[in-house]
Design an enzyme around this catalytic site. Structure first.
Site, mmCIF file in Angstrom:
data_model
loop_
_atom_site.group_PDB
_atom_site.id
_atom_site.type_symbol
_atom_site.label_atom_id
_atom_site.label_comp_id
_atom_site.label_asym_id
_atom_site.label_seq_id
_atom_site.Cartn_x
_atom_site.Cartn_y
_atom_site.Cartn_z
ATOM 1 N N LYS A 184 -2.961 -13.552 3.008
ATOM 2 C CA LYS A 184 -3.479 -12.317 3.618
ATOM 3 C C LYS A 184 -4.992 -12.225 3.375
ATOM 4 C CE LYS A 184 -1.655 -9.486 5.516
ATOM 5 N NZ LYS A 184 -1.277 -9.323 6.956
ATOM 6 N N THR A 188 -3.387 -5.868 3.292
ATOM 7 C CA THR A 188 -2.754 -5.287 2.108
ATOM 8 C C THR A 188 -3.748 -5.117 0.967
ATOM 9 O OG1 THR A 188 -1.153 -5.793 0.363
ATOM 10 C CG2 THR A 188 -2.029 -7.662 1.558
ATOM 11 N N ASP A 189 -3.459 -4.170 0.089
ATOM 12 C CA ASP A 189 -4.285 -4.006 -1.117
ATOM 13 C C ASP A 189 -4.111 -5.175 -2.089
ATOM 14 O OD1 ASP A 189 -1.702 -3.410 -2.012
ATOM 15 O OD2 ASP A 189 -2.203 -1.443 -2.833
ATOM 16 N N GLU A 190 -3.072 -5.991 -1.870
ATOM 17 C CA GLU A 190 -2.821 -7.098 -2.804
ATOM 18 C C GLU A 190 -3.916 -8.161 -2.772
ATOM 19 O OE1 GLU A 190 1.091 -8.728 -2.824
ATOM 20 O OE2 GLU A 190 2.011 -6.801 -2.387
ATOM 21 N N TYR A 208 1.628 -15.226 -0.870
ATOM 22 C CA TYR A 208 1.543 -14.176 0.163
ATOM 23 C C TYR A 208 0.160 -13.545 0.179
ATOM 24 C CZ TYR A 208 1.720 -9.431 2.027
ATOM 25 O OH TYR A 208 1.417 -8.270 2.702
HETATM 26 P P1 NAD Z 1 7.901 -7.281 8.040
HETATM 27 O O1 NAD Z 1 8.192 -8.544 7.314
HETATM 28 O O2 NAD Z 1 8.884 -6.164 7.995
HETATM 29 O O3 NAD Z 1 7.642 -7.590 9.596
HETATM 30 C C1 NAD Z 1 6.907 -8.691 10.030
HETATM 31 C C2 NAD Z 1 7.173 -8.885 11.528
HETATM 32 O O4 NAD Z 1 6.366 -9.978 11.986
HETATM 33 C C3 NAD Z 1 8.628 -9.242 11.854
HETATM 34 O O5 NAD Z 1 9.073 -8.497 12.969
HETATM 35 C C4 NAD Z 1 8.572 -10.729 12.179
HETATM 36 O O6 NAD Z 1 9.560 -11.137 13.105
HETATM 37 C C5 NAD Z 1 7.161 -10.854 12.764
HETATM 38 N N1 NAD Z 1 6.640 -12.208 12.624
HETATM 39 C C6 NAD Z 1 6.616 -12.976 11.493
HETATM 40 N N2 NAD Z 1 6.062 -14.178 11.766
HETATM 41 C C7 NAD Z 1 5.703 -14.151 13.077
HETATM 42 C C8 NAD Z 1 5.066 -15.091 13.923
HETATM 43 N N3 NAD Z 1 4.688 -16.290 13.478
HETATM 44 N N4 NAD Z 1 4.856 -14.732 15.211
HETATM 45 C C9 NAD Z 1 5.218 -13.514 15.684
HETATM 46 N N5 NAD Z 1 5.840 -12.597 14.916
HETATM 47 C C10 NAD Z 1 6.069 -12.911 13.634
HETATM 48 O O7 NAD Z 1 6.464 -6.811 7.519
HETATM 49 P P2 NAD Z 1 5.889 -5.340 7.283
HETATM 50 O O8 NAD Z 1 6.267 -4.884 5.942
HETATM 51 O O9 NAD Z 1 6.181 -4.523 8.479
HETATM 52 O O10 NAD Z 1 4.332 -5.678 7.244
HETATM 53 C C11 NAD Z 1 3.551 -5.652 8.441
HETATM 54 C C12 NAD Z 1 2.108 -5.944 8.092
HETATM 55 O O11 NAD Z 1 1.630 -4.969 7.172
HETATM 56 C C13 NAD Z 1 1.892 -7.292 7.416
HETATM 57 O O12 NAD Z 1 0.691 -7.836 7.920
HETATM 58 C C14 NAD Z 1 1.751 -6.959 5.946
HETATM 59 O O13 NAD Z 1 0.949 -7.898 5.283
HETATM 60 C C15 NAD Z 1 1.082 -5.611 6.033
HETATM 61 N N6 NAD Z 1 1.302 -4.692 4.895
HETATM 62 C C16 NAD Z 1 2.566 -4.380 4.504
HETATM 63 C C17 NAD Z 1 2.770 -3.456 3.476
HETATM 64 C C18 NAD Z 1 4.153 -3.047 3.032
HETATM 65 O O14 NAD Z 1 4.279 -2.282 2.087
HETATM 66 N N7 NAD Z 1 5.218 -3.500 3.679
HETATM 67 C C19 NAD Z 1 1.660 -2.889 2.848
HETATM 68 C C20 NAD Z 1 0.379 -3.241 3.266
HETATM 69 C C21 NAD Z 1 0.210 -4.133 4.302
HETATM 70 O O1 TDX Z 2 14.708 -5.656 -6.686
HETATM 71 C C1 TDX Z 2 13.517 -5.468 -6.957
HETATM 72 N N1 TDX Z 2 13.182 -4.939 -8.165
HETATM 73 C C2 TDX Z 2 11.893 -4.697 -8.528
HETATM 74 O O2 TDX Z 2 11.656 -4.200 -9.645
HETATM 75 C C3 TDX Z 2 12.453 -5.781 -6.016
HETATM 76 C C4 TDX Z 2 12.783 -6.373 -4.677
HETATM 77 C C5 TDX Z 2 11.155 -5.517 -6.401
HETATM 78 N N2 TDX Z 2 10.878 -4.998 -7.621
HETATM 79 C C6 TDX Z 2 9.479 -4.661 -7.969
HETATM 80 C C7 TDX Z 2 8.433 -5.689 -7.674
HETATM 81 C C8 TDX Z 2 7.206 -4.833 -7.393
HETATM 82 O O3 TDX Z 2 6.584 -4.460 -8.599
HETATM 83 O O4 TDX Z 2 9.144 -3.533 -7.138
HETATM 84 C C9 TDX Z 2 7.778 -3.589 -6.729
HETATM 85 C C10 TDX Z 2 7.701 -3.605 -5.220
HETATM 86 O O5 TDX Z 2 8.218 -4.855 -4.787
HETATM 87 P P1 TDX Z 2 8.217 -5.299 -3.248
HETATM 88 O O6 TDX Z 2 8.949 -4.305 -2.433
HETATM 89 O O7 TDX Z 2 8.633 -6.725 -3.179
HETATM 90 O O8 TDX Z 2 6.674 -5.100 -2.851
HETATM 91 P P2 TDX Z 2 5.298 -5.759 -3.372
HETATM 92 O O9 TDX Z 2 5.502 -7.098 -3.952
HETATM 93 O O10 TDX Z 2 4.595 -4.715 -4.193
HETATM 94 O O11 TDX Z 2 4.549 -5.940 -1.942
HETATM 95 C C11 TDX Z 2 4.656 -4.924 -0.930
HETATM 96 O O12 TDX Z 2 3.489 -4.143 -0.858
HETATM 97 C C12 TDX Z 2 2.330 -4.766 -0.401
HETATM 98 C C13 TDX Z 2 4.943 -5.529 0.436
HETATM 99 O O13 TDX Z 2 6.124 -6.324 0.371
HETATM 100 C C14 TDX Z 2 3.780 -6.355 0.905
HETATM 101 O O14 TDX Z 2 4.003 -6.845 2.221
HETATM 102 C C15 TDX Z 2 2.560 -5.487 0.917
HETATM 103 O O15 TDX Z 2 1.433 -6.263 1.219
#
Ligand code: NAD
Ligand code: TDX
Length: 331
Positions: free
Chosen positions: A151, A120-122, A147
């Site tokens: 990462k 992630t960019d975080e 989190y």
């Molecule tokens: P998500 O929470 O929707 O999915 C995570 C999956 O991993 C789930 O299916 C869960 O059951 C599985 N999991 C969790 N712990 C596990 C374990 N110990 N063993 C096996 N499986 C396990 O997450 P996502 O949003 O799909 O994110 C996927 C990846 O992308 C993560 O590595 C996250 O850091 C990265 N990422 C997410 C975002 C975003 O915006 N969602 C952005 C950048 C990077």
């Molecule tokens: O109800 C809400 N209201 C609100 O204002 C929620 C759930 C979030 N927010 C804000 C918080 C953040 O500024 O919206 C923005 C996005 O929130 P999230 O969806 O929780 O994402 P964020 O914390 O930015 O992280 C996401 O992007 C990077 C993913 O969850 C991570 O897994 C990824 O690494």
């Protein structure tokens, strides 16, 4: 190619598996997923007969060793992924994101399988609103939450295993994704499903925080580009120039639903809330020739709203418990 996808029942992983089955008929896909609260086998229901699904944990060394011995490429999505949860209880984040990644790396080292690490960019912390800068692969790591710090730690483990043990691995750090199959705890699906239920969107704090939105299909096409053409040991930043503040996102959704643009609520802010993320994707575009397809955010958002309207049976089971958790936290 035999591809092992960890976290393939989660949001981005499930979309990756769909894209792979659709576009790479020669790939033999195995999904390893623990089916935590965030994993849902229903996300793979229509392609179950085209993949192998293994329910198991990435911290299970014997299982991971066995699956790695039968793979050519591992794509590692599995993680605890929600910042708000990490503020309540960091422990599963330490286990999955750090110990789980370590467990995979040891199997990769033993079996000589290629590894792609999804991050992630975080990990770079945040930027000021008035700062013209964006994150680049040279930006120093400065994560804010449990989190993002786990990462960041997992990224460093991958880099160390490349340098110390010579494993073949690539890394990618992507910005905020949106699209189908995203858990209702996340910002966009939470507001979309609230609006479907006639509940006002909830903005943390003033809503000025900026996220750099990318459609999940574009994230996953970039991941395949990196697997195909990326250089081992390199980090590629994935983003599609989609900076929006949270207020703008909520107001675009209110417009899509035909509601008044001020019909939302401010709720308690997230502690340590990162202000702004922004990705400089130059390396990915110029070195590897990747381009995003979803360049208009409101079109992508409209398609996502349509998906949630059409797939209530998928998200409804998680909605009540998720909102109860938010209510208890004051969000
Ligand atoms: P998500 O929470 O929707 O999915 C995570 C999956 O991993 C789930 O299916 C869960 O059951 C599985 N999991 C969790 N712990 C596990 C374990 N110990 N063993 C096996 N499986 C396990 O997450 P996502 O949003 O799909 O994110 C996927 C990846 O992308 C993560 O590595 C996250 O850091 C990265 N990422 C997410 C975002 C975003 O915006 N969602 C952005 C950048 C990077
Ligand atoms: O109800 C809400 N209201 C609100 O204002 C929620 C759930 C979030 N927010 C804000 C918080 C953040 O500024 O919206 C923005 C996005 O929130 P999230 O969806 O929780 O994402 P964020 O914390 O930015 O992280 C996401 O992007 C990077 C993913 O969850 C991570 O897994 C990824 O690494």
């Amino acid at each position: 190619m035999r591809v092992l996808v960890t976290g393939g029942a989660g949001f981005i992983g499930a979309n990756f598996v769909h894209q792979t089955v659709r576009e790479r008929p020669d790939a033999e896909v195995t999904v390893l997923d623990a089916l935590t609260y965030a994993g849902d086998r229903a996300s793979l229901a229509d392609i179950e007969d085209k993949i192998t699904f293994v329910e198991g944990n990435i911290t299970d060394a014997a299982l991971v060793d066995d699956l790695a011995s039968k793979a050519d490429q591992i794509v590692h999505f599995a993680a605890e992924s929600h910042n708000d949860n990490s503020l309540k209880d960091p422990s599963p984040f330490i286990q999955t994101n750090l110990v789980g990644t370590y467990t995979l790396l040891e199997a990769v080292r033993k079996h000589g399988v290629k590894f792609h690490h999804i991050s992630t960019d975080e990990v770079y912390g945040d930027l000021e609103l008035d700062d013209p800068a964006k994150f680049t692969p040279d930006t120093p790591y400065n994560p804010s939450s449990p989190y993002s710090s786990t990462k960041a730690g997992s990224d460093l483990l991958v880099r160390a295993w490349v340098r110390s043990f010579g494993i073949e691995a690539t890394l990618s750090n992507c910005s905020n994704n949106y699209g189908p199959y995203q858990h209702v705890e996340k910002f966009i699906p939470r507001q979309v499903t609230n609006l479907i239920d006639g509940i006002k969107p909830r903005l943390y704090g003033a809503g000025e925080n900026v996220r750099d939105w990318i459609h999940v299909e574009d994230h996953n096409s970039a991941v395949w580009t990196i697997i195909d053409k990326g250089r081992s040991g390199e980090t590629y930043l994935i983003g599609a120039n989609g900076e929006k503040n949270n207020l703008e996102v909520v107001q675009t959704l209110l417009e899509i639903f035909g509601f008044d643009k001020n019909d939302f609520e401010h709720v308690k802010d997230r502690p340590g809330h990162d202000m702004r993320y922004a990705i400089d994707n130059t390396k990915l575009r110029t070195e590897l020739g990747w381009e995003p397809k979803y360049t208009d955010f409101s079109t992508g958002l409209q398609a996502t709203v349509d998906w949630y309207k059409a797939n209530e049976a998928w998200w409804r089971p998680a909605k009540e418990a998720t909102e109860a958790k938010y209510a208890a936290a004051g969000h």
